[in-house]
Scaffold this active site. Structure first.
Site, PDB file in Angstrom:
ATOM      1  N   GLY A  28       0.818  -1.208   0.000  1.00  0.00           N
ATOM      2  CA  GLY A  28       0.000   0.000   0.000  1.00  0.00           C
ATOM      3  C   GLY A  28       0.847   1.251   0.000  1.00  0.00           C
ATOM      4  N   GLY A  33       3.195   7.684   3.323  1.00  0.00           N
ATOM      5  CA  GLY A  33       4.334   6.800   3.135  1.00  0.00           C
ATOM      6  C   GLY A  33       3.879   5.520   2.459  1.00  0.00           C
ATOM      7  N   LYS A  50       2.979   0.014   8.781  1.00  0.00           N
ATOM      8  CA  LYS A  50       2.754   1.318   8.180  1.00  0.00           C
ATOM      9  C   LYS A  50       4.009   2.144   8.407  1.00  0.00           C
ATOM     10  CE  LYS A  50      -0.584   5.172   8.381  1.00  0.00           C
ATOM     11  NZ  LYS A  50      -1.827   5.661   9.067  1.00  0.00           N
ATOM     12  N   ASP A 143     -12.839   9.223   8.977  1.00  0.00           N
ATOM     13  CA  ASP A 143     -12.344   8.823   7.656  1.00  0.00           C
ATOM     14  C   ASP A 143     -12.941   7.475   7.238  1.00  0.00           C
ATOM     15  OD1 ASP A 143     -10.881   9.212   5.327  1.00  0.00           O
ATOM     16  OD2 ASP A 143      -9.048   8.308   6.133  1.00  0.00           O
TER      17      ASP A 143
END
Length: 268
Positions: A28, A33, A50, A143
């Site tokens: 991803g 980032g 992540k 979100d």
């Protein structure tokens, strides 16, 4: 000048204070980032890391939210499981359980068409439990969208999902009228108009997400806030006069002089 940032590559080892992780695949990318599929060297467990490019205040904000959410059982409340945070070179890394795919990928690769209502229902139920858990902690996700709802393992349970990505989550106490939150096509009307808002905006985002699953396209436009409000009026009718008068951003979308005169006349 500081040293140049090293480029991460497949096979590279990321070292935390207690664990070594080997990068297997980059799965991803985003403005923050990238996300890497990694193996825990000591156990061979697969995790998602992540990797944030730079240190920013929102890195600390996300850690604060993850720390608060950690009091909830991630399996019971359908939230991604957070393992640890560490610094590697000039990167900030967050380690999560590895999930299979998000809802966008699921529709495109597994379904080939929109999802039926009886298949959407378990997804909706699980996300309502997730939002209930966040509400109990006084947290808004802000979100909610198909990209941030992930399937855990479709071989074991085709519709088992978890909510991810708390980088934009905020406590209720930080809600600021007029602040722009949520992706445009998932943005609640009170946010668009600049009205006071609550955790109910996450319910709106969830509703738009479920509609996307059924329709296989976004219920509202994705790039233009004006067209989103136009569509809302077409689908749901005009906002009330009170909402238009007290919305901090109303003038971006509506001609309010006549409404204001009428409102002032009633108050005399």
């Amino acid at each position: 000048m500081g040293a140049a940032k090293s480029q991460l590559i497949l096979g590279q080892i990321l070292q935390s204070s207690s664990t070594q992780y080997t990068i297997i695949e980059f799965i991803g990318y985003g403005f923050f980032g990238k996300v890497a599929k990694c193996q825990v060297n000591s156990t061979s467990e697969l995790v998602a890391i992540k990797i944030l490019d730079t240190f920013q205040q929102d890195v600390e904000d996300e850690l604060s939210m993850l720390s608060k959410i950690s009091v909830l059982d991630p399996d019971q409340f359908n939230l991604v499981k957070f393992h640890e945070r560490f610094e590697y070179s000039s990167y900030t890394c967050y380690v999560f359980e590895l999930l299979e795919m998000d809802l966008v990928q699921f529709i495109e690769t597994k379904m080939g068409d929109s999802i039926y209502v009886n298949q959407i229902r378990p997804i909706a139920k699980q996300m309502l439990v997730a939002l209930q858990g966040l509400k109990s902690l006084g947290i808004m996700h802000t979100d909610i969208k198909p990209d941030n709802v992930m399937l855990v393992n479709t071989e074991k349970d085709k519709f088992h999902v978890k909510l991810i990505d708390f980088g934009l989550a905020i406590p209720f106490s930080s809600a600021t009228q007029g602040e722009l939150l949520q992706p445009i096509s998932y943005r609640a009307p009170e946010v668009i108009l600049g009205l006071p808002y609550t955790e109910a905006i996450d319910m709106w985002g969830l509703g738009c997400t479920l509609a996307t699953l059924y329709l296989k396209y976004n219920l509202f436009p994705v790039r233009c806030e004006y067209l989103v409000m136009k569509a809302m009026v077409e689908y749901l009718g005009m906002p009330s006069d009170d909402q238009l008068i007290f919305g901090m951003r109303t003038k971006r979308f509506f001609y309010t002089r006549r409404i204001l005169k009428s409102y002032q006349g009633e108050g005399e």
